[in-house]
Design an enzyme around this catalytic site. Sequence first.
Site, PDB file in Angstrom:
ATOM      1  N   LEU A   6      20.660  -1.754  -9.144  1.00  0.00           N
ATOM      2  CA  LEU A   6      20.991  -0.859  -8.034  1.00  0.00           C
ATOM      3  C   LEU A   6      20.920   0.579  -8.521  1.00  0.00           C
ATOM      4  O   LEU A   6      21.766   1.024  -9.308  1.00  0.00           O
ATOM      5  CB  LEU A   6      22.385  -1.185  -7.488  1.00  0.00           C
ATOM      6  CG  LEU A   6      22.605  -2.639  -7.033  1.00  0.00           C
ATOM      7  CD1 LEU A   6      24.003  -2.800  -6.457  1.00  0.00           C
ATOM      8  CD2 LEU A   6      21.548  -3.062  -6.021  1.00  0.00           C
ATOM      9  N   GLY A 137      36.345  -2.016  -8.044  1.00  0.00           N
ATOM     10  CA  GLY A 137      36.873  -3.250  -7.497  1.00  0.00           C
ATOM     11  C   GLY A 137      37.780  -3.900  -8.526  1.00  0.00           C
ATOM     12  O   GLY A 137      37.371  -4.138  -9.668  1.00  0.00           O
ATOM     13  N   HIS A 311      20.702  33.710 -28.104  1.00  0.00           N
ATOM     14  CA  HIS A 311      21.212  34.754 -29.011  1.00  0.00           C
ATOM     15  C   HIS A 311      22.733  34.807 -28.973  1.00  0.00           C
ATOM     16  O   HIS A 311      23.327  35.026 -27.911  1.00  0.00           O
ATOM     17  CB  HIS A 311      20.720  36.153 -28.617  1.00  0.00           C
ATOM     18  CG  HIS A 311      19.276  36.249 -28.271  1.00  0.00           C
ATOM     19  ND1 HIS A 311      18.269  36.230 -29.210  1.00  0.00           N
ATOM     20  CD2 HIS A 311      18.655  36.341 -27.074  1.00  0.00           C
ATOM     21  CE1 HIS A 311      17.099  36.333 -28.602  1.00  0.00           C
ATOM     22  NE2 HIS A 311      17.299  36.397 -27.312  1.00  0.00           N
TER      23      HIS A 311
END
Length: 399
Positions: A6, A137, A311
């Site tokens: 996914l 979950g 720099h």
Amino acid sequence: MECVVLAAGEGRRMRPLTANRPKVMLPLANRPILEHLITSARDAGISEFILVVGYGEREIRSCFGNGERLGVRISYVLQRHQLGTGDALKACEGMVSGPFLLLNGDMVTRAGDIRALAGLRPPAIAVTRSSHARDFGTVKMEGDRIVDLAEKVPNPASDLISAGAYHLDPGIFDLLESIGRSERGEYEITDALSVLIGEGGVTGYPMTFWLDVGNPWDLLEANAMLLSSWTFGREGTVEPGAVLSGDVAIGPGSTVRTGTVIEGPCVIGRNCRIGPHAYIRGATSIGNDCHIGHCTEVKNSVILPGTKIPHFNYVGDSVIGSSCNLGAGTKIANLRNDHATVRACGKDTGRVKFGAIVGDRVSFGINCSVNAGTVVGSGCRFAPQSYVHGCIMEGTEMR
């Protein structure tokens, strides 16, 4: 066995870094998160991949093509609207020939865990523990069986979560037909899995290695973890008088100039200019076509391609987007005076040392000061000597 990945989501919590790329294409050790996952699955014996793409699909297709570069076969399915993990999986119906793996594209794990999960009888769900289980979950287990799965509850009863890796059979597609939208307005894979759990047949597999990259600053820990197991090679040029210690990788076409000190682990991409007299400390990843210049120090940071820090700069514990420019003397602080954990956009990062998250194409004038915990949106421009702090919206100009 096929592996469905996914990879269609944007990853909004990763903004501003996902303003111009999907979350799965964010770099860790100079490779996209998704590439680490595919190679881990490949090393576990998987050769057939189906990538579900959506947001930023062109970048994913361009990077991986048909999979030949990684020694696998890749096909693609487009999820046109982001309607949840169940909707994304449903788009793959008819493309799997038998039991298959389903992996969230933004997870970081190792081949051994994928191999072990693939060796279980489906259905099986990989689980792990998390200090912020409310974002996932949450799972309840009895022995090796999962007896409950709840999607992103505010006050979870357990720190055991679904790790976003599943071994399923094609029967899951029939269950997906029966679920409706969740309270979040999405079709959740967890709703279909709950039916299987209710039947008492879902095995839980405890992951031995799993990294969550849920917030931009999580890239720093994940980058350090992956660099710790990196195979280092030096293809660029190291001038006399440069000192490299520890594990340092240098890409082709890159030059490390005289007086530069690099302490690994560190990976430097292609066609970079490092030094003279730069100081780079691990764990740092520097993307392709970057310039880390004279008297500049970079420590424990992720620098995306095309960025110039040329720099008298300091960048510590930060993630800097692509094609940015830091004017001479611009520095990013990474530590509060009271040594408390740094907050970013009102959220506790959990890190005592944390600098800034900077989006793409940000330009700082000379001698800017960037406070610890600053988040800068893409396309911002800051005048010389600006004090930059807090959450800066995309396209902001400070004159």
